[in-house]
Design a protein around this motif. Structure first.
Motif, PDB file in Angstrom:
ATOM      1  N   SER A 151     103.951  28.969  84.385  1.00 46.18           N
ATOM      2  CA  SER A 151     102.651  29.577  84.682  1.00 46.18           C
ATOM      3  C   SER A 151     101.643  29.194  83.601  1.00 46.18           C
ATOM      4  CB  SER A 151     102.778  31.109  84.761  1.00 46.18           C
ATOM      5  OG  SER A 151     103.177  31.649  83.516  1.00 46.18           O
ATOM      6  N   PRO A 152     100.351  29.126  83.981  1.00 43.40           N
ATOM      7  CA  PRO A 152      99.319  28.742  83.016  1.00 43.40           C
ATOM      8  C   PRO A 152      98.934  29.913  82.116  1.00 43.40           C
ATOM      9  CG  PRO A 152      98.326  29.245  85.123  1.00 43.40           C
ATOM     10  CD  PRO A 152      99.819  29.327  85.335  1.00 43.40           C
ATOM     11  N   ALA A 153      98.190  29.627  81.067  1.00 37.29           N
ATOM     12  CA  ALA A 153      97.661  30.690  80.213  1.00 37.29           C
ATOM     13  C   ALA A 153      96.735  31.564  81.060  1.00 37.29           C
ATOM     14  CB  ALA A 153      96.907  30.080  79.031  1.00 37.29           C
ATOM     15  N   ARG A 154      96.690  32.842  80.738  1.00 34.10           N
ATOM     16  CA  ARG A 154      95.889  33.757  81.561  1.00 34.10           C
ATOM     17  C   ARG A 154      95.386  34.930  80.725  1.00 34.10           C
ATOM     18  NH1 ARG A 154     101.233  35.400  82.209  1.00 34.10           N
ATOM     19  NH2 ARG A 154     101.594  37.657  82.373  1.00 34.10           N
ATOM     20  N   GLU A 155      94.473  35.687  81.308  1.00 33.25           N
ATOM     21  CA  GLU A 155      93.995  36.924  80.716  1.00 33.25           C
ATOM     22  C   GLU A 155      94.471  38.084  81.572  1.00 33.25           C
ATOM     23  OE1 GLU A 155      89.810  37.042  80.241  1.00 33.25           O
ATOM     24  OE2 GLU A 155      89.726  35.413  78.761  1.00 33.25           O
ATOM     25  N   THR A 156      94.775  39.204  80.937  1.00 31.26           N
ATOM     26  CA  THR A 156      95.157  40.398  81.682  1.00 31.26           C
ATOM     27  C   THR A 156      94.635  41.633  80.959  1.00 31.26           C
ATOM     28  OG1 THR A 156      97.024  41.575  82.720  1.00 31.26           O
ATOM     29  CG2 THR A 156      97.392  40.674  80.526  1.00 31.26           C
ATOM     30  N   LYS A 192      92.124  43.636  76.370  1.00 29.07           N
ATOM     31  CA  LYS A 192      92.748  42.620  77.204  1.00 29.07           C
ATOM     32  C   LYS A 192      93.548  41.662  76.321  1.00 29.07           C
ATOM     33  CE  LYS A 192      88.918  39.261  77.475  1.00 29.07           C
ATOM     34  NZ  LYS A 192      88.038  38.498  78.406  1.00 29.07           N
ATOM     35  N   LEU A 193      94.408  40.889  76.972  1.00 30.79           N
ATOM     36  CA  LEU A 193      95.272  39.957  76.264  1.00 30.79           C
ATOM     37  C   LEU A 193      95.107  38.547  76.808  1.00 30.79           C
ATOM     38  CD1 LEU A 193      98.582  42.035  76.303  1.00 30.79           C
ATOM     39  CD2 LEU A 193      97.187  41.575  74.274  1.00 30.79           C
ATOM     40  N   LEU A 194      95.201  37.572  75.921  1.00 36.97           N
ATOM     41  CA  LEU A 194      95.284  36.173  76.318  1.00 36.97           C
ATOM     42  C   LEU A 194      96.763  35.795  76.264  1.00 36.97           C
ATOM     43  CD1 LEU A 194      92.316  34.620  74.279  1.00 36.97           C
ATOM     44  CD2 LEU A 194      92.343  35.284  76.684  1.00 36.97           C
ATOM     45  N   VAL A 195      97.384  35.678  77.416  1.00 33.85           N
ATOM     46  CA  VAL A 195      98.813  35.417  77.495  1.00 33.85           C
ATOM     47  C   VAL A 195      99.042  33.910  77.482  1.00 33.85           C
ATOM     48  CG1 VAL A 195     100.936  35.836  78.778  1.00 33.85           C
ATOM     49  CG2 VAL A 195      99.064  37.509  78.866  1.00 33.85           C
ATOM     50  N   LEU A 231     104.338  47.769  81.162  1.00 30.51           N
ATOM     51  CA  LEU A 231     103.832  48.706  82.151  1.00 30.51           C
ATOM     52  C   LEU A 231     102.309  48.730  82.191  1.00 30.51           C
ATOM     53  CD1 LEU A 231     104.234  50.982  84.202  1.00 30.51           C
ATOM     54  CD2 LEU A 231     104.423  52.590  82.286  1.00 30.51           C
ATOM     55  N   GLY A 232     101.680  48.632  81.018  1.00 36.13           N
ATOM     56  CA  GLY A 232     100.224  48.771  80.955  1.00 36.13           C
ATOM     57  C   GLY A 232      99.438  47.490  81.072  1.00 36.13           C
ATOM     58  N   ALA A 233     100.123  46.318  81.053  1.00 30.68           N
ATOM     59  CA  ALA A 233      99.412  45.043  81.174  1.00 30.68           C
ATOM     60  C   ALA A 233     100.129  44.077  82.109  1.00 30.68           C
ATOM     61  CB  ALA A 233      99.236  44.406  79.792  1.00 30.68           C
ATOM     62  N   GLY A 234     101.244  44.499  82.687  1.00 34.63           N
ATOM     63  CA  GLY A 234     101.940  43.661  83.661  1.00 34.63           C
ATOM     64  C   GLY A 234     102.651  42.465  83.071  1.00 34.63           C
ATOM     65  N   LEU A 235     103.080  42.552  81.815  1.00 37.17           N
ATOM     66  CA  LEU A 235     103.716  41.405  81.170  1.00 37.17           C
ATOM     67  C   LEU A 235     105.195  41.296  81.525  1.00 37.17           C
ATOM     68  CD1 LEU A 235     102.252  41.473  77.547  1.00 37.17           C
ATOM     69  CD2 LEU A 235     101.272  40.515  79.645  1.00 37.17           C
ATOM     70  N   THR A 236     105.709  40.074  81.494  1.00 37.33           N
ATOM     71  CA  THR A 236     107.140  39.839  81.618  1.00 37.33           C
ATOM     72  C   THR A 236     107.749  39.939  80.217  1.00 37.33           C
ATOM     73  OG1 THR A 236     107.020  37.457  81.196  1.00 37.33           O
ATOM     74  CG2 THR A 236     106.696  38.189  83.482  1.00 37.33           C
ATOM     75  N   TRP A 239      96.191  37.981  87.024  1.00 34.93           N
ATOM     76  CA  TRP A 239      96.612  38.765  85.862  1.00 34.93           C
ATOM     77  C   TRP A 239      98.118  38.630  85.617  1.00 34.93           C
ATOM     78  CZ3 TRP A 239      93.495  43.728  87.512  1.00 34.93           C
ATOM     79  CH2 TRP A 239      92.153  43.550  87.162  1.00 34.93           C
ATOM     80  N   LEU A 240      98.890  38.544  86.696  1.00 37.22           N
ATOM     81  CA  LEU A 240     100.343  38.429  86.576  1.00 37.22           C
ATOM     82  C   LEU A 240     100.788  37.010  86.260  1.00 37.22           C
ATOM     83  CD1 LEU A 240     101.517  40.612  89.614  1.00 37.22           C
ATOM     84  CD2 LEU A 240     101.491  41.277  87.212  1.00 37.22           C
ATOM     85  N   GLY A 241      99.911  36.026  86.531  1.00 35.79           N
ATOM     86  CA  GLY A 241     100.279  34.634  86.305  1.00 35.79           C
ATOM     87  C   GLY A 241     101.162  34.078  87.398  1.00 35.79           C
ATOM     88  N   ILE A 242     100.960  34.556  88.650  1.00 34.64           N
ATOM     89  CA  ILE A 242     101.752  34.071  89.776  1.00 34.64           C
ATOM     90  C   ILE A 242     100.831  33.559  90.869  1.00 34.64           C
ATOM     91  CG2 ILE A 242     103.630  35.673  89.296  1.00 34.64           C
ATOM     92  CD1 ILE A 242     102.624  37.435  91.562  1.00 34.64           C
ATOM     93  N   GLU A 243     101.383  32.865  91.851  1.00 35.44           N
ATOM     94  CA  GLU A 243     100.598  32.380  92.973  1.00 35.44           C
ATOM     95  C   GLU A 243     100.219  33.544  93.871  1.00 35.44           C
ATOM     96  OE1 GLU A 243     102.897  29.452  94.953  1.00 35.44           O
ATOM     97  OE2 GLU A 243     102.963  28.082  93.238  1.00 35.44           O
TER      98      GLU A 243
END
Length: 345
Positions: free
Chosen positions: A232-237, A223-226, A193-198, A323-327
């Motif tokens: 999906s590629p690595a990302r920050e959120t 922030k997180l390095l997902v 909920l707080g970082a939009g993670l799956t 942030w979500l790692g989507i197009e």
């Protein structure tokens, strides 16, 4: 086969031979997809396996058997018609599922023809062309609207999750009675909920994923390095402050419990990675304990709520997509529901 024609001796071939062709064709395609890195997620592989198994079972159950080389448009239309009349929750009834299945069949047929230097069977491609309502089933306008938490639901859930960390006036006895697994479960849901993670993101996070330096509050994650995956590629959120405080508390509990390994949310004290079934059940239990209903969509509602909250705050769709790692194109589903969202937390 047209009515009135007699079957040849070859049409009475034992079903096991046909079954072997179906199995070999799919497994060869799957091995190629895995080898090229185009298909990595075990969840996606399981879905394709189930789809192909259902299709093959229908073909082999016909009289005469529908052989893979002779599969035609009429066979596929009959197969799709046979799917109706099942329970209403069966996903095979939806246009998007049908399109995904036909695309799978087409890809396996193409791979099988290329691998065996045989004529290409275009039955599945022909079916898609002949079914315009299915052909555009995955268009942006056909995407189901994302389900999200109401203001009251979000506040209720945040209060429940935050009760797992020390706060002014909080009962120390209640905190002491919580197991490390209970704190882990709430912290993991908080990041959805707080970082939009799956859920998959949650299970993949490592201790190196947490960024605490250069934040507004000393030593508190912000922030997180997902890690990236096959889709999906690595990302920050970023992390919402309330979720960051709960994550910080969990990391303290984790250390005090002597939990080893690199994963932030392991399944055991020895650091074994959290598996999908267990994580799913734990998240479901947290939502139920928080008083959330069991609507379809599960914990993905939390990720959708995060996205809508960011858009309501004026963040660009491109940034939220990153942030979500989507197009970025997939953000249109949120834009369609956003005008009706008075407020989200």
């Amino acid at each position: 086969m047209p009515a009135g024609l007699t079957l040849s001796l070859f049409d009475d071939a034992p079903p096991p031979r046909h079954a072997a062709v179906f199995k070999e064709a799919f497994e060869a395609w799957l091995a190629d997809q895995r080898g090229s890195g185009l298909l990595r997620r075990e969840g996606s592989i399981a879905v394709y396996e189930d789809m192909w198994e259902a299709f093959a079972a229908w073909c082999l159950g016909q009289s005469p058997v529908v052989a893979l080389p002779s599969l035609d448009l009429a066979d596929l239309q009959a197969f799709q018609a046979a799917r109706f009349g099942r329970k209403t929750s069966d996903l095979s009834l939806t246009p998007r599922y049908a399109l995904r299945l036909m695309r799978l069949i087409d890809r396996v047929l193409r791979h099988h023809a290329s691998r065996n230097e045989a004529p290409l069977n275009t039955a599945a491609a022909d079916w898609i062309k002949a079914s315009p309502e299915m052909r555009y089933a995955d268009a942006a306008h056909a995407d189901p609207l994302p389900d999200y938490l109401s203001v009251g639901e979000a506040r209720q859930l945040i209060a429940f999750l935050s009760a797992a960390r020390p706060r002014p006036g909080a009962s120390r006895d209640a905190l002491a009675a919580m197991t490390w697994q209970e704190v882990r479960n709430r912290a993991s849901v908080a990041l959805q909920l707080g970082a939009g993670l799956t859920p998959g993101d949650v299970r993949a996070l490592t201790l190196e994923s947490v960024i605490a330096h250069a934040g507004r509050v000393s030593e508190r994650p912000w922030k997180l390095l997902v890690p990236g995956n096959g889709n999906s590629p690595a990302r920050e959120t970023p992390i919402a402050p309330w979720a960051a405080e709960l994550l910080q508390h969990w990391l303290t509990v984790r250390a005090d419990a002597g939990i080893t390994g690199l994963f932030i949310f392991p399944s055991t004290r020895t650091g074994k990675q959290w598996q999908k079934p267990s994580q799913y059940e734990c998240a479901k239990r947290v939502l139920e304990e928080a008083g959330m209903d069991s609507r379809e969509g599960g914990s993905f509602r939390l990720r959708h709520t995060f996205a809508l909250r960011q858009l309501r705050r004026g963040t660009s769709p491109q940034q939220v997509a990153a942030w979500l790692g989507i197009e970025a194109a997939k953000m249109k589903r949120y834009e369609r529901v956003l005008p009706g969202v008075i407020d989200v937390v």
